[in-house]
Design an enzyme around this catalytic site. Structure first.
Site, PDB file in Angstrom:
ATOM      1  N   PRO A  31      19.463  42.945  36.564  1.00 19.70           N
ATOM      2  CA  PRO A  31      19.903  41.545  36.433  1.00 19.70           C
ATOM      3  C   PRO A  31      18.717  40.577  36.441  1.00 19.70           C
ATOM      4  O   PRO A  31      17.826  40.686  37.276  1.00 19.70           O
ATOM      5  CB  PRO A  31      20.775  41.319  37.671  1.00 19.70           C
ATOM      6  CG  PRO A  31      21.007  42.648  38.280  1.00 19.70           C
ATOM      7  CD  PRO A  31      19.928  43.561  37.803  1.00 19.70           C
ATOM      8  N   GLU A  32      18.716  39.664  35.474  1.00 24.14           N
ATOM      9  CA  GLU A  32      17.713  38.601  35.409  1.00 24.14           C
ATOM     10  C   GLU A  32      18.431  37.262  35.574  1.00 24.14           C
ATOM     11  O   GLU A  32      19.604  37.220  35.922  1.00 24.14           O
ATOM     12  CB  GLU A  32      16.947  38.681  34.077  1.00 24.14           C
ATOM     13  CG  GLU A  32      16.287  40.047  33.862  1.00 24.14           C
ATOM     14  CD  GLU A  32      15.526  40.130  32.537  1.00 24.14           C
ATOM     15  OE1 GLU A  32      15.095  39.089  32.014  1.00 24.14           O
ATOM     16  OE2 GLU A  32      15.373  41.248  32.029  1.00 24.14           O
TER      17      GLU A  32
END
Ligand SMILES: [Zn+2]
Length: 277
Positions: free
Chosen positions: A2-3
């Site tokens: 996840p960014e």
């Protein structure tokens, strides 16, 4: 992994569904998830409290509690927050469960166990959560104009890719969005940041805003081999619009030549050697 767009999607989900609801019993079964403090500290810190806001800095979720403490959640490689009915089967690798009203519970699920859950005193953030204290400007919230991005690039003479990945320089970008942004901006990942002209800085800034905005709108990127899903267990769709990341050998949208891939420091970089010369 996840960014910023994925963490922002989770943040918006928490704001819509969990903020303002009292927290019930807390069960910690994953020691590694709470390694920053202890299972007892997390149980004691959350039980009976209420999350009063859902905030984000870079890839960190910051959730202020009604006793002025702060719940910090870092998803890292494979962490997920999932909202589910109490009593429904818990996924494998569920490490923390927080009871809510209306027979629901919030679960922290993390197959690779790099993620973290910690309750901290905000006044002691530098000691208790040094990762957050050292973050650079947030790529979405703090870089409204090219003038906000220019000092980040000019203060250092580093290759663009590692600079954009460095959370101390800019917070929120990881491998996917860095490759997408540099590809759309037509900039080589290896170009020295301080060599960008004012018009190139402006272009990079515009593309950065556009890519993050589109990706947030699409609820992030969910990759085949990765674990990102939102609170309800749904995936994002921005992966369908990736132009560089994960597209080794496929035609570049700009010139038709093959997208190249190089492995550097354990990560892959995808780019077009022609359009990003
Ligand atoms: Zn190309």
């Amino acid at each position: 992994m996840p960014e910023l767009p994925e963490v922002e999607t989770v943040r918006r989900g928490l704001a819509a569904t969990v903020v303002g609801r009292p927290l019930g019993p807390v069960v910690v079964t994953g020691q590694r998830t709470v390694r920053r403090t202890s299972p007892a500290a997390v149980v004691k810190g959350l039980r009976g409290r209420t999350i009063v806001a859902a905030q984000r800095r870079g890839k960190y979720l910051m959730l202020p509690l009604d006793d002025a403490k702060l719940l910090v959640v870092h998803l890292r490689m494979s962490g997920q927050l999932r909202l589910a009915p109490e009593g429904s089967p818990r996924p494998k690798h569920t490490h923390v469960v927080v009871g809510l009203d209306r027979d629901e519970e919030l679960r922290f699920v993390d197959p690779r166990t790099f993620g973290e859950v910690v309750v901290v005193d905000p006044a002691r953030l530098p000691e208790e959560a040094p990762g957050i204290a050292g973050l650079g400007p947030d790529a979405w919230d703090d870089l409204a104009s090219p003038g906000d991005l220019a000092p980040v690039l000019m203060a250092r003479s580093r290759a663009l890719k590692p600079l954009l990945l460095d959370q101390h320089a800019i917070a929120g970008l990881g491998n996917i969005y860095t490759d997408e942004v540099l590809h759309r901006a037509g900039l080589s990942p290896w170009r020295a940041s301080s060599s960008l002209s004012p018009s190139e800085v402006e272009r990079l800034h515009g593309v950065l805003r556009a890519v993050l905005g589109e990706a947030i709108e699409a609820r992030g990127s969910t990759l085949g081999d990765d674990q990102y899903v939102d609170l309800a267990g749904g995936g994002g769709t921005f992966q369908q619009r990736h132009l560089a990341y994960g597209r080794e050998g496929q035609p570049c949208g700009g010139c038709g030549g093959p997208i190249a891939r190089v492995k550097w420091a354990g990560r892959s970089t995808f780019w077009c050697p022609t359009c990003q010369a």
